[in-house]
Every structure is written in structure tokens, then in C-alpha cells.
Design a protein around this motif. Sequence first.
Motif, PDB file in Angstrom:
ATOM      1  N   VAL A  87     -45.969  50.330  66.814  1.00 51.67           N
ATOM      2  CA  VAL A  87     -44.715  50.703  66.172  1.00 51.67           C
ATOM      3  C   VAL A  87     -44.429  49.686  65.078  1.00 51.67           C
ATOM      4  CG1 VAL A  87     -42.247  51.018  66.474  1.00 51.67           C
ATOM      5  CG2 VAL A  87     -43.808  51.745  68.259  1.00 51.67           C
ATOM      6  N   SER A  88     -44.385  50.175  63.860  1.00 52.16           N
ATOM      7  CA  SER A  88     -44.120  49.267  62.750  1.00 52.16           C
ATOM      8  C   SER A  88     -42.644  49.312  62.417  1.00 52.16           C
ATOM      9  CB  SER A  88     -44.937  49.716  61.535  1.00 52.16           C
ATOM     10  OG  SER A  88     -44.168  49.547  60.379  1.00 52.16           O
ATOM     11  N   PHE A  89     -42.053  48.157  62.175  1.00 52.30           N
ATOM     12  CA  PHE A  89     -40.610  48.144  61.940  1.00 52.30           C
ATOM     13  C   PHE A  89     -40.250  48.914  60.684  1.00 52.30           C
ATOM     14  CE2 PHE A  89     -36.379  46.842  62.532  1.00 52.30           C
ATOM     15  CZ  PHE A  89     -35.864  46.465  61.310  1.00 52.30           C
ATOM     16  N   LEU A 125     -37.467  43.788  67.608  1.00 49.69           N
ATOM     17  CA  LEU A 125     -38.286  42.758  68.238  1.00 49.69           C
ATOM     18  C   LEU A 125     -39.161  43.290  69.358  1.00 49.69           C
ATOM     19  CD1 LEU A 125     -35.695  39.870  68.312  1.00 49.69           C
ATOM     20  CD2 LEU A 125     -37.477  40.343  66.651  1.00 49.69           C
ATOM     21  N   ASN A 126     -38.529  43.983  70.309  1.00 50.83           N
ATOM     22  CA  ASN A 126     -39.298  44.378  71.488  1.00 50.83           C
ATOM     23  C   ASN A 126     -40.143  45.610  71.271  1.00 50.83           C
ATOM     24  OD1 ASN A 126     -37.866  42.339  72.525  1.00 50.83           O
ATOM     25  ND2 ASN A 126     -37.236  43.395  74.393  1.00 50.83           N
ATOM     26  N   VAL A 127     -39.636  46.513  70.459  1.00 52.50           N
ATOM     27  CA  VAL A 127     -40.340  47.775  70.343  1.00 52.50           C
ATOM     28  C   VAL A 127     -41.383  47.725  69.243  1.00 52.50           C
ATOM     29  CG1 VAL A 127     -40.051  50.202  69.751  1.00 52.50           C
ATOM     30  CG2 VAL A 127     -38.457  49.102  71.290  1.00 52.50           C
ATOM     31  N   SER A 128     -41.027  47.097  68.127  1.00 52.55           N
ATOM     32  CA  SER A 128     -41.968  47.198  67.019  1.00 52.55           C
ATOM     33  C   SER A 128     -42.677  45.891  66.743  1.00 52.55           C
ATOM     34  CB  SER A 128     -41.239  47.646  65.752  1.00 52.55           C
ATOM     35  OG  SER A 128     -40.342  46.638  65.354  1.00 52.55           O
ATOM     36  N   GLY A 129     -42.377  44.865  67.510  1.00 53.59           N
ATOM     37  CA  GLY A 129     -43.114  43.620  67.337  1.00 53.59           C
ATOM     38  C   GLY A 129     -43.018  43.084  65.937  1.00 53.59           C
ATOM     39  N   MET A 151     -47.189  49.195  72.622  1.00 55.63           N
ATOM     40  CA  MET A 151     -46.072  49.722  71.841  1.00 55.63           C
ATOM     41  C   MET A 151     -45.812  48.822  70.645  1.00 55.63           C
ATOM     42  SD  MET A 151     -42.114  50.048  72.918  1.00 55.63           S
ATOM     43  CE  MET A 151     -42.514  50.766  74.493  1.00 55.63           C
ATOM     44  N   GLN A 152     -45.752  47.548  70.870  1.00 58.44           N
ATOM     45  CA  GLN A 152     -45.416  46.643  69.783  1.00 58.44           C
ATOM     46  C   GLN A 152     -46.482  46.654  68.706  1.00 58.44           C
ATOM     47  OE1 GLN A 152     -44.697  42.907  71.645  1.00 58.44           O
ATOM     48  NE2 GLN A 152     -42.738  43.559  72.490  1.00 58.44           N
ATOM     49  N   VAL A 167     -33.184  45.096  69.428  1.00 54.60           N
ATOM     50  CA  VAL A 167     -34.198  45.428  70.431  1.00 54.60           C
ATOM     51  C   VAL A 167     -35.330  46.220  69.797  1.00 54.60           C
ATOM     52  CG1 VAL A 167     -34.643  46.871  72.451  1.00 54.60           C
ATOM     53  CG2 VAL A 167     -32.691  45.345  72.430  1.00 54.60           C
ATOM     54  N   LEU A 168     -34.954  47.209  68.986  1.00 52.51           N
ATOM     55  CA  LEU A 168     -35.973  48.004  68.324  1.00 52.51           C
ATOM     56  C   LEU A 168     -36.844  47.129  67.433  1.00 52.51           C
ATOM     57  CD1 LEU A 168     -34.120  51.274  67.284  1.00 52.51           C
ATOM     58  CD2 LEU A 168     -35.902  51.015  68.982  1.00 52.51           C
TER      59      LEU A 168
END
Lengths: 152, 270, 260
Positions: free
Chosen positions: C192-194, A26-30, C188-189, A23-24
Motif C-alpha cells: 500500500v503506497s501512501f 504509518l501502519n497501513v501504507s508504511g 500490507m505495508q 494510522v493509514l
Amino acid sequence: MRMRTVEIGVGAFMLAGIAALIVLALNVSGLNLSEQGGGYKVYARFENIGGLTPRAKVSMSGVQIGQVTNIRIDTRMLMAEVEMEIFDDVDYLTTDSSASILTAGLLGEQYIGIVPGADEEVLGEGDYIEDTQSALVLEELIGKFLFNKVGE
Amino acid sequence: MKSESDTIIDIRGLSFSRGERPIFDGVDIRIPRGKVTAIMGPSGTGKTTLLKLIGGQLRPDRGDILLDDLNVPKLGRRELFEVRERMGMLFQSGALFTDMSVFENVAFPLRVHTELPEEMIRDIVLMKLQAVGLRGARDLMPSELSGGMARRVALARAISLDPDIVMYDEPFTGQDPIAMGVLVNLIRRLNQALGHTSIIVSHDIKETLGIADYIYILSDAKVIASGTPEELADVDSDKVRQFMQGLPDGPVPFHYKAPDYMQDLLGETS
Amino acid sequence: MLNMLQRLGHRTLSRLAALGRASQILFQSLVARPQPLVMLPLVLKQIWFVGVLSLVIIVVSGGFIGMVLGLQGYTILVDYGSEQAVGQMVALSLVRELAPVVAALLFAGRAGSALTAEIGLMKATEQLASLEMIGVDPLRRIIAPRLWAGFVCMPLLAMIFAVVGIWGGSLVAVDWLGIYEGSFWANMQQSVSFYDDVVNGIIKAVCFGIVVTWIAVFQGYDCIPTSEGISQATTRTVVYSSLAVLGLDFVLTALMFGEL
């Protein structure tokens, strides 16, 4: 019996943790899973880059076609030089395209918008975009506005 | 005098200090094979420490602890592991593993040291539990046992590998008379039936004298007397007599060091 | 005056000695020939006690913190007309800082103190000595599974905290305060960087997990085996872990986000 509860519980816990990670991601950080493959480098010089930072989007008609990879000062021309990586499958940017630094939304981050031109040739690795428009600086805008007002 | 092959543990010149305090100072003890030997002395003389030294949990500063031909303090990890298979220890509080059932507790040493199949382990565990009279309690958890029952289970665990040496750390302390009687009886019977050597560390005169074949009395880091219970009754030493008869005052004084009584009363009022 | 200096010196030396002992047990517990058949069930059981049973407090706290973030964020941002950014504010705060740190603090309080008390009690009831006499190394059998369980559970708990918090924030912002759902998540997307945010947050959580579990386990193993000793050790676990987490957080944040 008790051991089974423990195993099920631990398994569910690990699943929940991994699900949270997904979730983090895909949904949160795109996170962009579909890798657009590599890219080719294109350069542009600006008088003022405003708040542009590396990893900012480079888009055409609102669709992302690359990202800013490096920003430095060109010591010969005494201007800012922005290095962009354009996705390989974007091979239709003509050599007379223009690059402008725009702002996304009111308080949003800055990005580079590319408007293609009408030339026959297209940009390749290492080419420079000549037609550039620097970022809008608020103070200059106000100055220009006042100047015009005085002129009226 | 006993001949060499009758001694299973030969402690020579043992010296051990905890910080500044000497616990043992050049102590010699011979544990005869197959008999019940008691190590006694006032509280704090390091009797439990002696068991830990014999078991290799602690290393002495000087001296040898010879178990048959092996010098325990000098053993490597692998050899110590094998030697421990020959020893069983009953701790003062029983020390059962609280997250395992009675059965699992007794089976634990078997699982660690042997690769016996499950059915054999089950048989052995049931036999040991039967010997201590708790075969029916095999599925209970330690928290469900009374103190006396916990100690008996711990005893079953201590003998599950049929060790050559069983060590008892203050087994009689704080037991009600029935539990005490049961334990005394068990120690004696197991010693005779299984033929192992028992070492009891205790300060309980009555019970220990009842079952010990040989006694060592420790005080002030040294052995002050040793012998059979009959021999010790005749020993001419104030220390020994005070201990054996439980006299409140003697070489171990009743009064803690204090200034003169009259002066104390007449002097400071607060 | 001299007395004070002497006490200071003594305390410093004994802290150093404690650190030495702690490092020793960390090394001895973890560096050994792996015995998966024996260790795995033990580790699983510890993951249950340390992780699964902490879920309740983690989820509840995460939810509330996320909701507060959403509420406060909205209140502050609406003055600048930027309430659309509340999504990225909640997400970044949680993923970068609050999830690893708060989850670690809660973990120290709940699981850390439980570990210390359990190991201390095992020491006091001579169970650890029994294990040694039977020939089993208590460091491998009791301490090591608990260490591994802590290392594994902490990052998972932090991620669950973050996700629940973001959900709580979205609950407040979108459902209650009326922010447009699309822009909440899109903003947000975008921001926010993975790799820079989520992965760094996870790295933080892993470091915190190592530190908290190590402190908890050492305090239990090293305590004075009386009831007072165990209570002191439990208190020390919570205090030292919390301070260590906060201090380490500053160092890690400076390293990871300092140049940004």
C-alpha cells in the motif's frame, strides 16, 4: 449546555479522522517518514526484467538501499535498461557488484538484489553495473529441467 | 381622497404573472400610513404574492412599488437589506426557526440588523414577548408551542425591530375562536400603540371587517373594489357582493364546468 | 410518437434547468465574503449533525465489510497458497475503492436524505422565506454551513471506515483464521503506497463529499414545498447521489489507477 456537547463531539470526530489518517499513513501504507535524503543514479542492463516495475526495492543483504526509478529499452544493445536511485549514504558499492532480479516470497513482487564485489573503486552517479542476472522465467526453467532430464 | 404624505406604500400599475397566468394586471393600491389595511379576495388571487412583492422577495414584470420615496423592485442588495429593517412579516404558519428557542427567535432580527449589547436585546425581547402575552414562554422551543402561541411568538418577532409596516399573511386561517380573538385584539392594539401600518391579507370577512380601516378586494388580477368597510357594504357589484356576503353561487360559480346534467346521467354509466 | 419526443425534450430541458439552478446556489452559497464569527458555530453544528451522527453506521458497516473481506479474501487466496497476501488485499480494496465509495453511499442515505428533508421542511414551513424577509440570505445561513460540513466530513468518514475495516479484516485473518500477524501487516505495508493509494482514496472521498452534499442540499432547496414534494426530493437525493458516486468512482479510478 447543548452547544458544549456539540463542540466536544465535533472535536472528537475531527481527532478520530486525523488519527485514522495517521494510522493509514504509518501502519497501513508504511510511509517512510525518515527521508533518506537524495540518491544517486546507477544503471544496469538485463536480458529479461520479468515482472520488475518502477518503485521496486533495490536491496543488499535484504536491506533496502534504493529503488527502481525507471525502466526502458536500450536501443543500441537491445536489452532492458533499469535505472536505480541508490541512497546517498550507501557509498560502498564496488564497481564489480552484481545485480540480480529476485522474487520476494512465492507470489511476491520482484526486486533487485545487489551483491558487492571486491574492487577498490565504488559506484558513482551514472555508473553501470556490468554483472547482471536476469529474472527467472518459469518456461525457461521448465525447458532447462526437461532438457536435463532427457540428457540423463 | 388621501393626500400623498398619508400614503406609505404606493403601488402603481403592478403587473406580475406566474408562467401563463396573470396574477396582477395593472393594479393600483395605496396603503394609508398608520392604519390597518386589508387585502381580500377569493383564494388563489395572489394575495400572498402581493406581500412578497412589497417585501422585495419577488420582482414584478411591470409597475412600481413605492415605499415613501424608494422603489422597492429597483433597490440594490444593501438598500433592500435596510428597507427590510422597516418591515415585519407574520407568515401563515408562523414560520418560527425550529432550531432556536422562543427567545432566540424574537432576538434574531435584532441580532441581524443591530449591534445592540446583550442586555438591551434581552430587554427588548422581553418587552415584545410581554406585548403578545408570552414572556413566560421564552425558553420553550417552537415544537413545544401550540399553533396559536407559535403565531403570537412570530408576531413578537415581526415587531422586534419596531417596523413601520407589519404584514400579516392570512393570520386568521384555521384558528380556534379564542386564539382568533386574541390575535384580532393584538393586531388592533399593537397598531394603535406602536403606530405602525398594518397590512392584512385574508379571506376571513367577519374578523377582517372588524378591524380594518380600509379594504381592497382583488379578483381576476384586478382590484374590483376598495373603500372603508361601510362603503363596501353598499357597493353595487355582483362579485363584491358574492364575496362580502359569502354567497355560494354567483360570478364565482358553484358548479365546476361540466356537460349537461341529464345527458351525463343518461349517457355513460361508468 | 411525437408525444414521446416532446416529453423527452421537455425532460431534458428541465434537467438542464435544474443543473443550472443547482450550480447557481452552489456558487452563491460558497462565493461570498467569509464571516468566520457567524459561520463557524453554524458549520460546527452541521458537522455534528452530518458527521458525528453518521459515525455509528460508518463504523459498523466498515467493521463488517472489513471482516467479510478478510474472510472472503482468505477463502480465495488459500487455494493459491497465497493467504499471506490477505492483508494487502483487504487494505488495497478498502483504501482505494470500498472506503470512499461505500462511505459515500451510506453518507448519501443517512446524512444526505436528512439534509434534504430538513431543508425541504424549512422551505415548506416558510422559514426560508422568513429569513429572507428579515434580510438574511438563506443560502449563506442555512445552505452554506451544510455544504462545508459535508465537504469536511466525507473524507474523515471514509478514512475512519478504512481503518475500522482493516482492523476488522485483521480480526478475522489474524485472530480467527490464524494468519501470521507479522506477515499480515508487513505485506500490507509493502504494497500500500501512501501517495498512490491512500491519498487517491482521500481525493475520491473529497469529490464524493462535494457531489453528495451538493445534490442533497439542492434537492431540499428546490423541492415542491408539500409533504409529497419533500418525500420525492429525499428519494431523488439518495438515487442521484448514489448513481453519481458510482459513476464518478469509475471516472476517478480510470484516471488514477488506469495507467498502473
